[in-house]
Design a protein around this motif. Structure first.
Motif, mmCIF file in Angstrom:
data_model
loop_
_atom_site.group_PDB
_atom_site.id
_atom_site.type_symbol
_atom_site.label_atom_id
_atom_site.label_comp_id
_atom_site.label_asym_id
_atom_site.label_seq_id
_atom_site.Cartn_x
_atom_site.Cartn_y
_atom_site.Cartn_z
ATOM 1 N N PRO A 1 13.363 31.175 -16.258
ATOM 2 C CA PRO A 1 13.622 30.583 -14.946
ATOM 3 C C PRO A 1 13.297 29.101 -14.869
ATOM 4 O O PRO A 1 13.855 28.392 -14.026
ATOM 5 C CB PRO A 1 12.743 31.405 -13.998
ATOM 6 C CG PRO A 1 11.686 32.006 -14.870
ATOM 7 C CD PRO A 1 12.350 32.256 -16.175
ATOM 8 N N GLN A 2 12.419 28.613 -15.746
ATOM 9 C CA GLN A 2 12.085 27.194 -15.711
ATOM 10 C C GLN A 2 13.311 26.332 -15.938
ATOM 11 O O GLN A 2 13.457 25.270 -15.323
ATOM 12 C CB GLN A 2 11.024 26.871 -16.768
ATOM 13 C CG GLN A 2 10.632 25.396 -16.776
ATOM 14 C CD GLN A 2 9.582 25.071 -17.813
ATOM 15 O OE1 GLN A 2 9.063 25.964 -18.490
ATOM 16 N NE2 GLN A 2 9.259 23.798 -17.949
ATOM 17 N N TYR A 3 14.215 26.798 -16.830
ATOM 18 C CA TYR A 3 15.408 26.013 -17.142
ATOM 19 C C TYR A 3 16.669 26.545 -16.489
ATOM 20 O O TYR A 3 17.736 25.980 -16.655
ATOM 21 C CB TYR A 3 15.561 25.900 -18.661
ATOM 22 C CG TYR A 3 14.425 25.115 -19.274
ATOM 23 C CD1 TYR A 3 14.420 23.733 -19.236
ATOM 24 C CD2 TYR A 3 13.324 25.775 -19.816
ATOM 25 C CE1 TYR A 3 13.355 23.006 -19.749
ATOM 26 C CE2 TYR A 3 12.255 25.061 -20.334
ATOM 27 C CZ TYR A 3 12.276 23.680 -20.296
ATOM 28 O OH TYR A 3 11.212 22.962 -20.802
ATOM 29 N N LEU A 4 16.516 27.624 -15.733
ATOM 30 C CA LEU A 4 17.628 28.104 -14.917
ATOM 31 C C LEU A 4 17.638 27.420 -13.554
ATOM 32 O O LEU A 4 18.695 27.099 -13.020
ATOM 33 C CB LEU A 4 17.526 29.617 -14.732
ATOM 34 C CG LEU A 4 18.017 30.498 -15.879
ATOM 35 C CD1 LEU A 4 17.614 31.950 -15.644
ATOM 36 C CD2 LEU A 4 19.523 30.388 -16.033
ATOM 37 N N ILE A 5 16.428 27.189 -12.982
ATOM 38 C CA ILE A 5 16.388 26.627 -11.630
ATOM 39 C C ILE A 5 15.158 25.766 -11.343
ATOM 40 O O ILE A 5 15.248 24.808 -10.574
ATOM 41 C CB ILE A 5 16.491 27.762 -10.569
ATOM 42 C CG1 ILE A 5 16.690 27.177 -9.169
ATOM 43 C CG2 ILE A 5 15.263 28.680 -10.650
ATOM 44 C CD1 ILE A 5 17.943 26.361 -8.998
ATOM 45 N N ASP A 6 14.001 26.034 -11.970
ATOM 46 C CA ASP A 6 12.777 25.301 -11.623
ATOM 47 C C ASP A 6 12.904 23.797 -11.863
ATOM 48 O O ASP A 6 12.600 22.981 -10.985
ATOM 49 C CB ASP A 6 11.591 25.845 -12.428
ATOM 50 C CG ASP A 6 11.129 27.202 -11.938
ATOM 51 O OD1 ASP A 6 11.689 27.681 -10.935
ATOM 52 O OD2 ASP A 6 10.215 27.779 -12.549
ATOM 53 N N GLU A 7 13.330 23.420 -13.080
ATOM 54 C CA GLU A 7 13.450 22.005 -13.401
ATOM 55 C C GLU A 7 14.514 21.334 -12.528
ATOM 56 O O GLU A 7 14.389 20.160 -12.153
ATOM 57 C CB GLU A 7 13.810 21.825 -14.881
ATOM 58 C CG GLU A 7 12.733 22.263 -15.851
ATOM 59 C CD GLU A 7 11.491 21.392 -15.797
ATOM 60 O OE1 GLU A 7 11.648 20.166 -15.628
ATOM 61 O OE2 GLU A 7 10.375 21.929 -15.917
ATOM 62 N N GLN A 8 15.539 22.095 -12.181
ATOM 63 C CA GLN A 8 16.624 21.538 -11.367
ATOM 64 C C GLN A 8 16.139 21.230 -9.950
ATOM 65 O O GLN A 8 16.506 20.199 -9.366
ATOM 66 C CB GLN A 8 17.796 22.523 -11.325
ATOM 67 C CG GLN A 8 18.524 22.677 -12.642
ATOM 68 C CD GLN A 8 17.808 23.603 -13.612
ATOM 69 O OE1 GLN A 8 16.741 24.139 -13.328
ATOM 70 N NE2 GLN A 8 18.415 23.832 -14.774
ATOM 71 N N VAL A 9 15.329 22.125 -9.393
ATOM 72 C CA VAL A 9 14.812 21.903 -8.042
ATOM 73 C C VAL A 9 13.960 20.645 -8.003
ATOM 74 O O VAL A 9 14.083 19.800 -7.099
ATOM 75 C CB VAL A 9 13.992 23.130 -7.580
ATOM 76 C CG1 VAL A 9 13.222 22.800 -6.293
ATOM 77 C CG2 VAL A 9 14.904 24.328 -7.359
ATOM 78 N N LYS A 10 13.094 20.480 -9.003
ATOM 79 C CA LYS A 10 12.221 19.306 -9.040
ATOM 80 C C LYS A 10 13.005 18.028 -9.360
ATOM 81 O O LYS A 10 12.724 16.966 -8.813
ATOM 82 C CB LYS A 10 11.109 19.531 -10.070
ATOM 83 C CG LYS A 10 10.103 20.586 -9.642
ATOM 84 C CD LYS A 10 9.028 20.791 -10.681
ATOM 85 C CE LYS A 10 9.506 21.605 -11.862
ATOM 86 N NZ LYS A 10 8.387 21.987 -12.776
ATOM 87 N N GLY A 11 13.980 18.144 -10.242
ATOM 88 C CA GLY A 11 14.741 16.969 -10.636
ATOM 89 C C GLY A 11 15.732 16.502 -9.590
ATOM 90 O O GLY A 11 16.073 15.309 -9.533
ATOM 91 N N ALA A 12 16.214 17.417 -8.743
ATOM 92 C CA ALA A 12 17.235 17.065 -7.751
ATOM 93 C C ALA A 12 16.761 15.975 -6.808
ATOM 94 O O ALA A 12 17.525 15.082 -6.420
ATOM 95 C CB ALA A 12 17.637 18.308 -6.964
ATOM 96 N N VAL A 13 15.486 16.018 -6.424
ATOM 97 C CA VAL A 13 14.941 15.020 -5.506
ATOM 98 C C VAL A 13 14.990 13.635 -6.152
ATOM 99 O O VAL A 13 15.344 12.643 -5.512
ATOM 100 C CB VAL A 13 13.493 15.383 -5.114
ATOM 101 C CG1 VAL A 13 12.901 14.307 -4.212
ATOM 102 C CG2 VAL A 13 13.456 16.741 -4.433
#
Length: 244
Positions: A105-117
């Motif tokens: 999940p870290q590379y499915l969505i976690d990093e994306q949520v943090k990086g999107a900002v």
């Protein structure tokens, strides 16, 4: 999200050539000056875009490298991050990837949520990209970092297309023994309407040409040019991929 100017530019370029040629620059491969020089050399001899990033990014001069390359060339500079901490000012755009071949999940969505900002704050254009790790004959850096196993099928690409992603990156990994098989490129190209990027383990213009002919919209070559800085070799890759 609608395509931005960089994505539109790449798509329009595909109207003139068979496939695009991207050069991947590893920020940890050499000095900041050497990396900038490598990028400018590739741009001078026909690369359609420069990708900047990797699974490991420990260079404190990363931002200076990104800004330095962009300052000296009109070729699109696209960030290819291994995680949200790699998002930095300078590049024109970012491959906003999700590792759909894995179940971490870290590379499915976690990093994306943090990086999107960060991406939104920098007003950086995002290219929504499905990232698939393909079996290549050895454990690669992306497999080690993401703790995921490579896959042999095209089914995740179909799922990514249905979720609205516009690009799919078939990745054998840095230093891969084997490149992504041409048969897999053909299958994915036939399965989805997404733009297909193929990288990892491509060491010769002939291998690049085979995957372009199989349907790849873009071919990526990276650390092969770290050991061989022959400008003629870059030109040979460009010609093989462009189909000219």
């Amino acid at each position: 999200m609608q395509p931005g100017p960089i994505e539109n530019r790449l798509v329009q370029s595909l109207e003139k050539v068979r496939s695009l040629f991207f050069v991947l620059l590893d920020p940890d491969s050499e000095s900041a000056e050497g990396i900038i020089e490598s990028g400018l050399r590739a741009a001078k001899h026909g690369a359609d875009a420069l990708l900047l990033g990797g699974s490991f990014v420990g260079n404190p001069n990363f931002m200076r490298i990104a800004q330095g390359i962009k300052k000296e060339t009109q070729v699109p500079v696209i960030l290819f991050p291994g995680g949200c901490s790699h998002v930095t000012p300078g590049p024109d755009a970012i491959l906003f990837t999700t590792l759909i071949s894995g179940r971490n999940p870290q590379y499915l969505i976690d990093e994306q949520v943090k990086g999107a900002v960060l991406v939104r704050g920098l007003k950086m254009e995002a290219l929504p990209t499905a990232y698939l790790l393909i079996e290549s004959g050895r454990t690669t850096a992306v497999e080690f970092i993401s703790n995921t196993r490579p896959i042999p099928s095209d089914k995740p690409a179909i799922a990514a297309a249905l979720m609205g992603q516009r690009w799919v990156y078939l990745e054998a990994g840095s230093g891969a023994l084997n490149a992504v098989p041409t048969k897999m490129v053909q299958i994915v190209r036939a399965s989805v309407q997404m733009k297909v990027i193929v990288g990892g383990g491509i060491r010769t213009p002939e291998q690049a040409q085979e995957r372009a002919e199989a349907g790849a919209h873009a071919i990526v070559v990276g650390n092969h040019f770290e050991a061989n800085q022959d400008e003629g070799l870059i030109k040979a890759f460009v010609q093989a991929v462009h189909g000219k």
